[in-house]
Design a protein around this motif. Structure first.
Motif, PDB file in Angstrom:
ATOM      1  N   PRO A   8      -2.121 -95.451 -27.842  1.00  0.00           N
ATOM      2  CA  PRO A   8      -2.624 -96.270 -28.946  1.00  0.00           C
ATOM      3  C   PRO A   8      -3.497 -97.395 -28.404  1.00  0.00           C
ATOM      4  CG  PRO A   8      -0.314 -96.763 -28.548  1.00  0.00           C
ATOM      5  CD  PRO A   8      -0.701 -95.723 -27.552  1.00  0.00           C
ATOM      6  N   CYS A   9      -4.638 -97.641 -29.053  1.00  0.00           N
ATOM      7  CA  CYS A   9      -5.551 -98.675 -28.577  1.00  0.00           C
ATOM      8  C   CYS A   9      -5.950 -99.583 -29.731  1.00  0.00           C
ATOM      9  CB  CYS A   9      -6.832 -98.073 -28.014  1.00  0.00           C
ATOM     10  SG  CYS A   9      -6.575 -96.752 -26.853  1.00  0.00           S
ATOM     11  N   TYR A  10      -5.754-100.862 -29.566  1.00  0.00           N
ATOM     12  CA  TYR A  10      -6.185-101.819 -30.578  1.00  0.00           C
ATOM     13  C   TYR A  10      -6.997-102.906 -29.895  1.00  0.00           C
ATOM     14  CZ  TYR A  10      -5.954-105.362 -34.218  1.00  0.00           C
ATOM     15  OH  TYR A  10      -6.268-106.324 -35.133  1.00  0.00           O
ATOM     16  N   ASN A  11      -8.266-102.980 -30.213  1.00  0.00           N
ATOM     17  CA  ASN A  11      -9.171-103.946 -29.574  1.00  0.00           C
ATOM     18  C   ASN A  11      -9.053-103.920 -28.057  1.00  0.00           C
ATOM     19  OD1 ASN A  11      -9.904-104.655 -32.124  1.00  0.00           O
ATOM     20  ND2 ASN A  11      -8.775-106.579 -32.163  1.00  0.00           N
ATOM     21  N   GLU A  12      -9.219-102.753 -27.500  1.00  0.00           N
ATOM     22  CA  GLU A  12      -9.029-102.605 -26.056  1.00  0.00           C
ATOM     23  C   GLU A  12     -10.334-102.352 -25.317  1.00  0.00           C
ATOM     24  OE1 GLU A  12      -6.419-103.462 -24.696  1.00  0.00           O
ATOM     25  OE2 GLU A  12      -4.608-102.803 -25.739  1.00  0.00           O
ATOM     26  N   GLU A  13     -11.468-102.826 -25.843  1.00  0.00           N
ATOM     27  CA  GLU A  13     -12.743-102.521 -25.173  1.00  0.00           C
ATOM     28  C   GLU A  13     -12.785-103.016 -23.729  1.00  0.00           C
ATOM     29  OE1 GLU A  13     -15.842-104.384 -27.461  1.00  0.00           O
ATOM     30  OE2 GLU A  13     -15.295-106.393 -26.820  1.00  0.00           O
ATOM     31  N   GLN A  14     -12.021-104.070 -23.454  1.00  0.00           N
ATOM     32  CA  GLN A  14     -12.046-104.620 -22.096  1.00  0.00           C
ATOM     33  C   GLN A  14     -11.323-103.736 -21.088  1.00  0.00           C
ATOM     34  OE1 GLN A  14     -10.842-108.593 -23.443  1.00  0.00           O
ATOM     35  NE2 GLN A  14     -12.005-109.343 -21.688  1.00  0.00           N
ATOM     36  N   VAL A  15     -10.265-103.060 -21.525  1.00  0.00           N
ATOM     37  CA  VAL A  15      -9.497-102.277 -20.556  1.00  0.00           C
ATOM     38  C   VAL A  15      -9.858-100.793 -20.574  1.00  0.00           C
ATOM     39  CG1 VAL A  15      -7.515-103.811 -20.633  1.00  0.00           C
ATOM     40  CG2 VAL A  15      -7.558-101.842 -22.115  1.00  0.00           C
ATOM     41  N   LEU A  16     -10.412-100.336 -21.678  1.00  0.00           N
ATOM     42  CA  LEU A  16     -10.589 -98.894 -21.864  1.00  0.00           C
ATOM     43  C   LEU A  16     -11.394 -98.190 -20.770  1.00  0.00           C
ATOM     44  CD1 LEU A  16      -9.171 -97.267 -23.902  1.00  0.00           C
ATOM     45  CD2 LEU A  16     -11.183 -97.281 -25.344  1.00  0.00           C
ATOM     46  N   ARG A  22      -8.997 -94.315 -14.455  1.00  0.00           N
ATOM     47  CA  ARG A  22      -7.735 -94.045 -13.755  1.00  0.00           C
ATOM     48  C   ARG A  22      -7.038 -92.814 -14.315  1.00  0.00           C
ATOM     49  NH1 ARG A  22      -4.518 -99.662 -12.979  1.00  0.00           N
ATOM     50  NH2 ARG A  22      -6.300-101.019 -12.639  1.00  0.00           N
ATOM     51  N   LEU A  23      -7.078 -92.679 -15.648  1.00  0.00           N
ATOM     52  CA  LEU A  23      -6.405 -91.535 -16.272  1.00  0.00           C
ATOM     53  C   LEU A  23      -7.070 -90.233 -15.887  1.00  0.00           C
ATOM     54  CD1 LEU A  23      -5.503 -92.730 -19.836  1.00  0.00           C
ATOM     55  CD2 LEU A  23      -3.950 -91.782 -18.147  1.00  0.00           C
ATOM     56  N   GLN A  24      -8.413 -90.269 -15.852  1.00  0.00           N
ATOM     57  CA  GLN A  24      -9.136 -89.052 -15.501  1.00  0.00           C
ATOM     58  C   GLN A  24      -8.746 -88.595 -14.093  1.00  0.00           C
ATOM     59  OE1 GLN A  24     -13.339 -89.243 -16.229  1.00  0.00           O
ATOM     60  NE2 GLN A  24     -13.707 -87.328 -15.113  1.00  0.00           N
ATOM     61  N   ALA A  25      -8.716 -89.562 -13.172  1.00  0.00           N
ATOM     62  CA  ALA A  25      -8.333 -89.228 -11.799  1.00  0.00           C
ATOM     63  C   ALA A  25      -6.926 -88.643 -11.773  1.00  0.00           C
ATOM     64  CB  ALA A  25      -8.415 -90.468 -10.925  1.00  0.00           C
ATOM     65  N   LYS A  26      -6.031 -89.281 -12.516  1.00  0.00           N
ATOM     66  CA  LYS A  26      -4.638 -88.835 -12.546  1.00  0.00           C
ATOM     67  C   LYS A  26      -4.532 -87.422 -13.116  1.00  0.00           C
ATOM     68  CE  LYS A  26      -0.533 -89.110 -11.769  1.00  0.00           C
ATOM     69  NZ  LYS A  26      -0.059 -89.295 -10.390  1.00  0.00           N
ATOM     70  N   MET A  27      -5.225 -87.198 -14.231  1.00  0.00           N
ATOM     71  CA  MET A  27      -5.143 -85.881 -14.884  1.00  0.00           C
ATOM     72  C   MET A  27      -5.707 -84.798 -13.976  1.00  0.00           C
ATOM     73  SD  MET A  27      -3.593 -86.330 -17.720  1.00  0.00           S
ATOM     74  CE  MET A  27      -3.852 -84.930 -18.789  1.00  0.00           C
ATOM     75  N   GLU A  28      -6.828 -85.125 -13.290  1.00  0.00           N
ATOM     76  CA  GLU A  28      -7.412 -84.132 -12.380  1.00  0.00           C
ATOM     77  C   GLU A  28      -6.435 -83.784 -11.266  1.00  0.00           C
ATOM     78  OE1 GLU A  28     -11.154 -85.949 -11.488  1.00  0.00           O
ATOM     79  OE2 GLU A  28     -12.025 -85.239 -13.384  1.00  0.00           O
ATOM     80  N   GLN A  29      -5.739 -84.822 -10.800  1.00  0.00           N
ATOM     81  CA  GLN A  29      -4.755 -84.597  -9.743  1.00  0.00           C
ATOM     82  C   GLN A  29      -3.602 -83.723 -10.245  1.00  0.00           C
ATOM     83  OE1 GLN A  29      -2.747 -88.213  -8.543  1.00  0.00           O
ATOM     84  NE2 GLN A  29      -1.048 -86.924  -7.848  1.00  0.00           N
ATOM     85  N   LEU A  30      -3.131 -84.026 -11.458  1.00  0.00           N
ATOM     86  CA  LEU A  30      -2.019 -83.249 -12.030  1.00  0.00           C
ATOM     87  C   LEU A  30      -2.418 -81.799 -12.255  1.00  0.00           C
ATOM     88  CD1 LEU A  30      -0.615 -85.710 -14.739  1.00  0.00           C
ATOM     89  CD2 LEU A  30       0.499 -85.038 -12.620  1.00  0.00           C
ATOM     90  N   ILE A  31      -3.622 -81.619 -12.812  1.00  0.00           N
ATOM     91  CA  ILE A  31      -4.090 -80.265 -13.101  1.00  0.00           C
ATOM     92  C   ILE A  31      -4.301 -79.505 -11.793  1.00  0.00           C
ATOM     93  CG2 ILE A  31      -6.007 -78.923 -14.051  1.00  0.00           C
ATOM     94  CD1 ILE A  31      -6.270 -81.211 -16.186  1.00  0.00           C
ATOM     95  N   GLY A  32      -4.914 -80.209 -10.824  1.00  0.00           N
ATOM     96  CA  GLY A  32      -5.143 -79.596  -9.509  1.00  0.00           C
ATOM     97  C   GLY A  32      -3.842 -79.180  -8.842  1.00  0.00           C
ATOM     98  N   GLY A  33      -2.805 -79.994  -9.006  1.00  0.00           N
ATOM     99  CA  GLY A  33      -1.516 -79.708  -8.387  1.00  0.00           C
ATOM    100  C   GLY A  33      -0.687 -78.713  -9.194  1.00  0.00           C
ATOM    101  N   ASP A 100       0.861 -97.255 -22.903  1.00  0.00           N
ATOM    102  CA  ASP A 100      -0.037 -98.263 -23.458  1.00  0.00           C
ATOM    103  C   ASP A 100      -1.414 -98.191 -22.820  1.00  0.00           C
ATOM    104  OD1 ASP A 100       2.018 -99.088 -24.981  1.00  0.00           O
ATOM    105  OD2 ASP A 100       2.435-100.936 -23.869  1.00  0.00           O
ATOM    106  N   ALA A 101      -2.395 -98.721 -23.541  1.00  0.00           N
ATOM    107  CA  ALA A 101      -3.775 -98.651 -23.070  1.00  0.00           C
ATOM    108  C   ALA A 101      -4.016 -99.532 -21.856  1.00  0.00           C
ATOM    109  CB  ALA A 101      -4.720 -99.056 -24.190  1.00  0.00           C
ATOM    110  N   ASP A 102      -3.205-100.569 -21.683  1.00  0.00           N
ATOM    111  CA  ASP A 102      -3.469-101.499 -20.579  1.00  0.00           C
ATOM    112  C   ASP A 102      -2.909-101.011 -19.241  1.00  0.00           C
ATOM    113  OD1 ASP A 102      -0.828-101.743 -21.133  1.00  0.00           O
ATOM    114  OD2 ASP A 102      -0.922-103.803 -21.829  1.00  0.00           O
ATOM    115  N   LEU A 103      -2.289 -99.825 -19.253  1.00  0.00           N
ATOM    116  CA  LEU A 103      -1.707 -99.243 -18.034  1.00  0.00           C
ATOM    117  C   LEU A 103      -0.785-100.199 -17.295  1.00  0.00           C
ATOM    118  CD1 LEU A 103      -4.503 -97.009 -16.493  1.00  0.00           C
ATOM    119  CD2 LEU A 103      -2.857 -96.503 -18.267  1.00  0.00           C
ATOM    120  N   GLN A 104      -0.040-101.001 -18.045  1.00  0.00           N
ATOM    121  CA  GLN A 104       0.980-101.837 -17.410  1.00  0.00           C
ATOM    122  C   GLN A 104       2.078-100.953 -16.852  1.00  0.00           C
ATOM    123  OE1 GLN A 104       1.579-104.685 -20.792  1.00  0.00           O
ATOM    124  NE2 GLN A 104       1.862-106.112 -19.114  1.00  0.00           N
TER     125      GLN A 104
END
Ligand code: UDP
Ligand code: MG
Length: 322
Positions: A8-16, A22-33, A100-104
């Motif tokens: 969920p993202c609410y006014n997250e233009e700064q973090v998106l 980071r998510l793309q890298a993570k997903m590529e790693q997961l898919i690759g593995g 969360d969108a902020d990847l805390q």
């Protein structure tokens, strides 16, 4: 196995932009593995943001089909936005992970979530090891909240927010819960099935500010309590009984004083008891009112979210809250 990460993202233009990278890298790693299927997706839910969040999501989708976008018709709050995402995921994947969108929440824990899933868990809770990065105030109030919930007999996992894996069957079960007053972390345990826990360290929001000011946090806590426990109502009854007993004693005391002839003194005690009783009554009415408010909003059965657009490769229609 098709994984859908729901955010969920609410006014997250700064973090998106950073989150997406980071998510793309993570997903590529997961898919690759081979931990999840090639058709796995990241679903970004725009909760009626007022900034450029949706434009960013649309651009991400344009660039890479890995990213899907769901646009709600207006701001409905974190829980509703998350539910909208999960109910969409239910139609399009085998397993969902919400964050969360902020990847805390440490995204490297996703591997361990998936391991638990492979072991047969339908629900996996992400639990924070420590809350070093949160402010002292947030830490204290959060602790108080979990203690209160436990004390009121509500089953929630300590230090678990909404970083959670749910299998398709758990999502289907979640869909059966029709309540409008949403408190997802309290609902997940009611879904049942085999559950697992993954521990991770929580870091700081790397940009933007928290979308949970104190007022929202308080409202969220009240919702959590009143949606899952009727104990406050019982406490009121107990309080009533105690006050009734005291009033009986007072009656005896007044009668005795009258008989003995020790009359008009005690202006202070009269005034004090009037204020006390009045205050307690108002408090109790407030608590009861809170529950009646809940009943009111539940009986209207308004939709919990309304989807405006769903950006995805299959051109599937947006989901409705049926
Ligand atoms: N959020 C949302 N709608 C709202 C408020 C927040 O979708 O009305 C999202 C927000 O974009 C973020 C998540 O909920 O992805 C958690 O918010 P935040 O990080 O601000 O809360 P905190 O971590 O401070 O508790
Ligand atoms: Mg946050």
């Amino acid at each position: 196995m098709k994984l859908m990460v729901v955010i969920p993202c609410y006014n997250e233009e700064q973090v998106l932009p950073e989150t997406a990278k980071r998510l793309q890298a993570k997903m590529e790693q997961l898919i690759g593995g081979g931990l999840c299927g090639k058709d796995s997706r990241v679903l970004l839910v725009d909760d009626g943001s007022k900034d450029k969040t949706w434009e960013l999501i649309a651009a991400l989708h344009e660039e890479n089909p890995l990213f899907e976008g769901l646009k709600l018709s207006r701001n409905r709050g974190h829980q509703n936005a998350l539910l909208a995402g999960l109910m969409t995921a239910r139609r399009h994947c085998d397993v969902s992970i919400s964050m969360d969108a902020d990847l805390q929440d440490d995204i490297d824990a996703v591997d361990r979530f998936l391991e638990e899933y492979e072991k047969g868990c339908d629900v996996v809770y992400g639990v924070r090891n420590k809350r070093k990065s949160d402010t002292f105030f947030k830490r204290r109030t959060a602790l108080l909240f979990y203690k209160l919930m436990k004390g009121l007999g509500v089953d929630i996992t300590y230090n678990h927010a909404d970083y959670r894996l749910m299998s398709l069957r758990a999502l289907d079960a979640l869909g059966e819960f029709r309540e409008v007053n949403l408190f997802l972390r309290g609902l997940a345990p009611l879904v049942g099935f085999q559950t697992g826990v993954v521990y991770y360290d929580r870091s700081e929001r790397f940009a933007g500010e928290s979308k949970y000011p104190f007022k929202k946090m308080l409202a969220f806590a009240v919702d959590g309590v009143t949606s899952f426990s009727v104990k406050p109502l019982r406490l009121i009854t107990a309080l009533g009984i105690i006050i009734f007993v005291i009033s009986l004693l007072m009656l005896i005391y007044t009668l005795v004083s009258w008989i003995v002839g020790r009359a008009v003194s005690g202006w202070a005690s009269t005034l004090a008891s009037i204020w006390m009783i009045g205050g307690i009554q108002l408090l109790c009415l407030g608590v009861i009112g809170e529950y009646i408010g809940k009943i009111y909003s539940e009986t209207k059965r308004r939709p919990r979210f309304i989807v405006e657009r769903y950006l995805n490769e299959e051109k599937a229609d947006p989901i409705v809250d049926e």
